[in-house]
Scaffold this active site. Structure first.
Site, PDB file in Angstrom:
ATOM      1  N   SER A  29       1.023  -1.087  -0.145  1.00 26.01           N
ATOM      2  CA  SER A  29      -0.124   0.121   0.057  1.00 26.01           C
ATOM      3  C   SER A  29       0.897   1.229  -0.034  1.00 26.01           C
ATOM      4  O   SER A  29       1.959   1.416   0.366  1.00 26.01           O
ATOM      5  CB  SER A  29      -1.113   0.104   1.340  1.00 26.01           C
TER       6      SER A  29
ATOM      7  N   GLU B 259       0.908   5.498   0.741  1.00 28.99           N
ATOM      8  CA  GLU B 259       0.388   6.754   1.518  1.00 28.99           C
ATOM      9  C   GLU B 259       0.641   8.244   0.411  1.00 28.99           C
ATOM     10  O   GLU B 259       1.845   8.433   0.104  1.00 28.99           O
ATOM     11  CB  GLU B 259       0.771   6.960   2.872  1.00 28.99           C
TER      12      GLU B 259
ATOM     13  N   ASP C  73      -1.916  15.599  15.435  1.00 28.77           N
ATOM     14  CA  ASP C  73      -1.112  16.473  16.094  1.00 28.77           C
ATOM     15  C   ASP C  73      -1.758  17.781  16.485  1.00 28.77           C
ATOM     16  O   ASP C  73      -2.577  18.338  15.599  1.00 28.77           O
ATOM     17  CB  ASP C  73       0.239  16.734  15.512  1.00 28.77           C
TER      18      ASP C  73
ATOM     19  N   PHE D 281      11.733  14.395  10.137  1.00 36.75           N
ATOM     20  CA  PHE D 281      10.395  13.672  10.221  1.00 36.75           C
ATOM     21  C   PHE D 281      10.563  12.711  11.429  1.00 36.75           C
ATOM     22  O   PHE D 281       9.766  12.523  12.251  1.00 36.75           O
ATOM     23  CB  PHE D 281      10.146  12.768   8.864  1.00 36.75           C
TER      24      PHE D 281
ATOM     25  N   HIS E 274       3.789  -0.701   3.837  1.00 35.18           N
ATOM     26  CA  HIS E 274       3.018   0.701   3.550  1.00 35.18           C
ATOM     27  C   HIS E 274       4.165   1.411   3.279  1.00 35.18           C
ATOM     28  O   HIS E 274       4.854   2.007   4.112  1.00 35.18           O
ATOM     29  CB  HIS E 274       1.842   0.807   4.717  1.00 35.18           C
TER      30      HIS E 274
END
Length: 293
Positions: free
Chosen positions: A15, A17, A109, A221, A271
């Site tokens: 998958s 994102e 967040d 990140f 993913h």
């Protein structure tokens, strides 16, 4: 199709994102990326939701466009922080009306710069398990619900054990599967899965993979989400950080080895955090496709 049901009937899910772009040009670029990745026949794709609902309309638009224009199962991320239950219900009802059946339920967040002043809506959900419960209360089994998992623990959690305690509450509320935050050392994932097993948690947990193609961007990140980048990998990348081609080569090689190890150890899927680009993900898939069962 419902992702929870799909995962029951396949060995390995692949998958991708995406995030909702800010401009029409960015959206056009995203859909060129989607067309490239659609050829890999992913199990599903997902679209993120900005802090405090900041990308709400863009997320909904991109999810709708993928659903209508592409032959893909799409999952919408939904964060509850900053939304009333009425707003959450309206978003979910809108997705149901167009046939979206998959939601990644997240706390989300606090918007940057509002950490001290942020006020939670009095009629809202403060935590992801409350959001999962609300979705089940309002829509029953219509949505297949996924949640986030943190192999190194959520950055705000005092311990990994406490984080797993809250993860279990999400599962008990009705979560069917989970996708992990990115990680770069597979030992953290294996330890996490062992701890989940000891707690009797057995929903599918899909590892989240972030190919490093821009070292300083991914480093930021990683700091934000509490992910550890191995020292030897950092040293390799620092030596070539002024050469984007070399950074991408090292990042793709590393992610490929990471995926190969995970697949050989029987993970339920992979993913990929694509950052709306296809080149690195396509190359990694090309290298590992023979291991995907």
């Amino acid at each position: 199709m419902k992702i929870g049901e799909i995962l029951k009937h396949i060995n390995t899910s692949i998958s991708f994102e995406f995030f909702p772009p800010k401009t029409p040009e960015g959206e056009d670029q995203l859909f060129r990326t989607i067309k490239d990745l659609e050829k890999l026949n992913p199990t599903f794709v997902s679209v993120t939701y900005g802090a405090g609902g900041s990308t709400r309309e863009r997320t909904i638009r991109v999810v709708k466009r993928i659903h209508e224009q592409c032959n893909l199962t799409v999952m919408a991320h939904l964060t509850c922080i900053g939304h009333s239950k009425k707003e959450i219900y309206d978003i979910l009802k809108g997705y149901k009306d167009i046939g979206i059946q998959n939601i990644l339920a997240l706390r989300g967040d606090i918007p940057q710069g509002q950490e001290e002043s942020f006020v939670f809506p009095p009629d809202g959900c403060r935590y992801a398990n409350e959001l999962v419960s609300f979705i089940r209360e309002q829509f029953g089994d219509y949505f297949s619900i996924g949640v986030a998992a943190y192999p190194e623990g959520h950055p705000e959690s005092p311990s990994l054990e406490k984080d797993i305690y809250y993860f279990k509450k999400k599962v008990e509320a009705g979560a069917e599967f989970a996708i992990t935050q990115m990680f770069f050392d597979n030992s953290y994932f294996y330890r996490y899965m062992d701890l989940l097993s000891k707690e009797g948690i057995n929903i599918p947990v899909i590892p989240g993979i972030m190919p490093i193609t821009n070292f300083r961007q991914i480093e930021k990140f990683a700091v934000m989400c509490g992910a550890t980048i191995p020292k030897d990998l950092v040293e390799k990348l620092e030596k070539v950080e002024n050469s984007p081609e070399e950074v991408a080569k090292i990042g793709i090689d590393y992610a490929t080895e990471q995926c190969e190890d995970l697949l050989k150890n029987g993970v339920k899927g992979l993913h990929f955090y694509t950052l709306n680009k296809s080149k690195a993900t396509v190359e990694i898939y090309r290298r590992i496709k023979d291991l995907i069962k």
